[in-house]
Structures are given as structure tokens and as C-alpha cells.
Design a protein around this motif. Sequence first.
Motif, PDB file in Angstrom:
ATOM      1  N   THR A  40      54.229  46.318  22.674  1.00  0.00           N
ATOM      2  CA  THR A  40      54.737  47.120  21.605  1.00  0.00           C
ATOM      3  C   THR A  40      54.283  46.431  20.309  1.00  0.00           C
ATOM      4  OG1 THR A  40      56.963  45.561  21.777  1.00  0.00           O
ATOM      5  CG2 THR A  40      56.895  47.037  23.054  1.00  0.00           C
ATOM      6  N   ALA A  41      54.782  47.541  19.541  1.00  0.00           N
ATOM      7  CA  ALA A  41      54.499  46.953  17.547  1.00  0.00           C
ATOM      8  C   ALA A  41      55.544  46.951  17.018  1.00  0.00           C
ATOM      9  CB  ALA A  41      54.134  48.530  17.259  1.00  0.00           C
ATOM     10  N   PRO A  42      54.162  45.654  16.282  1.00  0.00           N
ATOM     11  CA  PRO A  42      55.728  44.344  15.033  1.00  0.00           C
ATOM     12  C   PRO A  42      56.783  45.720  14.581  1.00  0.00           C
ATOM     13  CG  PRO A  42      53.460  44.211  15.021  1.00  0.00           C
ATOM     14  CD  PRO A  42      53.085  45.519  15.181  1.00  0.00           C
ATOM     15  N   PRO A  43      57.660  44.848  14.237  1.00  0.00           N
ATOM     16  CA  PRO A  43      58.561  43.532  14.505  1.00  0.00           C
ATOM     17  C   PRO A  43      58.949  43.545  15.616  1.00  0.00           C
ATOM     18  CG  PRO A  43      59.944  44.770  13.377  1.00  0.00           C
ATOM     19  CD  PRO A  43      58.926  45.540  13.268  1.00  0.00           C
ATOM     20  N   THR A  44      59.171  42.043  15.855  1.00  0.00           N
ATOM     21  CA  THR A  44      60.348  42.013  17.277  1.00  0.00           C
ATOM     22  C   THR A  44      60.865  42.043  17.164  1.00  0.00           C
ATOM     23  OG1 THR A  44      58.146  40.248  18.036  1.00  0.00           O
ATOM     24  CG2 THR A  44      60.054  39.894  18.856  1.00  0.00           C
ATOM     25  N   GLY A  45      61.757  42.736  18.571  1.00  0.00           N
ATOM     26  CA  GLY A  45      62.988  42.817  18.478  1.00  0.00           C
ATOM     27  C   GLY A  45      63.375  43.232  19.364  1.00  0.00           C
ATOM     28  N   VAL A  46      65.339  43.891  19.765  1.00  0.00           N
ATOM     29  CA  VAL A  46      65.299  44.614  20.808  1.00  0.00           C
ATOM     30  C   VAL A  46      63.947  45.634  21.464  1.00  0.00           C
ATOM     31  CG1 VAL A  46      67.457  45.974  22.439  1.00  0.00           C
ATOM     32  CG2 VAL A  46      67.696  43.760  20.985  1.00  0.00           C
ATOM     33  N   GLY A  47      63.673  45.765  23.298  1.00  0.00           N
ATOM     34  CA  GLY A  47      62.613  46.733  23.172  1.00  0.00           C
ATOM     35  C   GLY A  47      61.622  45.832  22.787  1.00  0.00           C
ATOM     36  N   THR A  48      61.114  45.110  22.485  1.00  0.00           N
ATOM     37  CA  THR A  48      60.178  44.682  22.423  1.00  0.00           C
ATOM     38  C   THR A  48      59.613  43.849  24.093  1.00  0.00           C
ATOM     39  OG1 THR A  48      59.833  43.773  19.713  1.00  0.00           O
ATOM     40  CG2 THR A  48      57.681  42.746  21.802  1.00  0.00           C
ATOM     41  N   ARG A  49      57.846  43.805  24.404  1.00  0.00           N
ATOM     42  CA  ARG A  49      57.304  44.239  25.638  1.00  0.00           C
ATOM     43  C   ARG A  49      56.072  43.336  25.327  1.00  0.00           C
ATOM     44  NH1 ARG A  49      58.544  49.515  25.670  1.00  0.00           N
ATOM     45  NH2 ARG A  49      56.304  49.698  25.635  1.00  0.00           N
ATOM     46  N   PHE A  50      56.356  41.796  26.199  1.00  0.00           N
ATOM     47  CA  PHE A  50      55.402  41.342  26.759  1.00  0.00           C
ATOM     48  C   PHE A  50      54.670  41.268  28.174  1.00  0.00           C
ATOM     49  CE2 PHE A  50      58.394  38.879  24.807  1.00  0.00           C
ATOM     50  CZ  PHE A  50      58.057  37.389  25.742  1.00  0.00           C
ATOM     51  N   THR A  51      53.731  40.612  28.479  1.00  0.00           N
ATOM     52  CA  THR A  51      53.378  39.978  29.561  1.00  0.00           C
ATOM     53  C   THR A  51      52.454  38.968  29.547  1.00  0.00           C
ATOM     54  OG1 THR A  51      53.041  42.529  30.496  1.00  0.00           O
ATOM     55  CG2 THR A  51      52.062  40.393  31.908  1.00  0.00           C
ATOM     56  N   ALA A  52      53.002  38.226  30.153  1.00  0.00           N
ATOM     57  CA  ALA A  52      52.154  36.276  30.075  1.00  0.00           C
ATOM     58  C   ALA A  52      50.818  36.576  31.485  1.00  0.00           C
ATOM     59  CB  ALA A  52      53.293  35.076  30.136  1.00  0.00           C
ATOM     60  N   ARG A  53      50.270  36.673  31.292  1.00  0.00           N
ATOM     61  CA  ARG A  53      49.357  35.992  32.767  1.00  0.00           C
ATOM     62  C   ARG A  53      49.372  35.256  32.676  1.00  0.00           C
ATOM     63  NH1 ARG A  53      45.226  40.967  32.970  1.00  0.00           N
ATOM     64  NH2 ARG A  53      46.978  41.740  33.851  1.00  0.00           N
ATOM     65  N   THR A  54      49.291  34.823  33.818  1.00  0.00           N
ATOM     66  CA  THR A  54      48.477  33.391  34.762  1.00  0.00           C
ATOM     67  C   THR A  54      47.894  33.108  35.975  1.00  0.00           C
ATOM     68  OG1 THR A  54      50.886  32.642  33.976  1.00  0.00           O
ATOM     69  CG2 THR A  54      49.779  31.074  35.356  1.00  0.00           C
TER      70      THR A  54
END
Length: 145
Positions: A40-54
Motif C-alpha cells: 500500500t502507498a505511504p504513509p503507514t497507518g490502519v489498512g497498510t498491507r505488507f508481505t514478508a516472503r521467506t
Amino acid sequence: MPGFRIIRRTLLPPAEAWLRLTDWERHGALVPLTRTVVETAPPTGVGTRFTARTGVRGITFDDPMEVTLWRPPEAGAAGLVRLEKRGRIVTGRAEIEVRPLPAGGTEVHWYESLRIRGLPRLLDPTVDAAGRLIFSRALTAILRP
């Protein structure tokens, strides 16, 4: 659901500790074999999504997360961010609290509750121990002055 808490103190002011702790790409850079992509576009806040790929080569798994609570520290008050893990393999939540210390600096409380689908509950203590080790090292590195 099992969980663990990690507590660290740092000389960093709460605002600086917060910025470091909510730099999601930094987390991925500090966890072995992991890369984090913010969706999701900045800034970070409620609703920000990210994925950690391991993983390595073709053997990977994704840990998608969403920020569900965003309360940065301000004027002597603690800050709190809550992440919900929304993956097909890893579920649970994480909370990172940044508390100002009376004499200066910050105390960080990191709570993580993980569940790996398909693993028997008998292995929950092993998952917690591995998570505590990995996240303890990452937290120490994030807060290093």
C-alpha cells in the motif's frame, strides 16, 4: 493460540524507536532469508498491507500482514501498532508497543502470537521458541544506535 513477549530498552527516543520499528522493509532485511514488500502507498497507518516472503529459491512462503491499529507515541504517551497475520500458512497477530521511560529512552514490548497451519499444536512451543529467537535478534538490530 500460543504467544511470546520480548522486552527491550534503548536510549533512542520513542519517536525514533517507533520509526525504526514500523519500517517494515527493515524487518525483512533483518530476518534470515526474508524480504518484505509493502503493498500500500505511504504513509503507514490502519489498512497498510505488507508481505514478508521467506525461503530459498522455489521453496518460499508468504506472511501477509495488515496494520489494524496505529497509534504513534506522542507527548509522553506510549505508541502501539497491531498487525494481523492474514496468510494461508501463518496466522496470528503481533503488537509492538513503544513506552517512554521517565529518565529518557524507550522500552519496547513486542508480542507475537503465531499459528502455522498444518502443524500439530504439540509443536506450538517449538514455534514460539524459534519465533522468540528470530524476533529477538531482529529487535536488537532494529534498536541498535
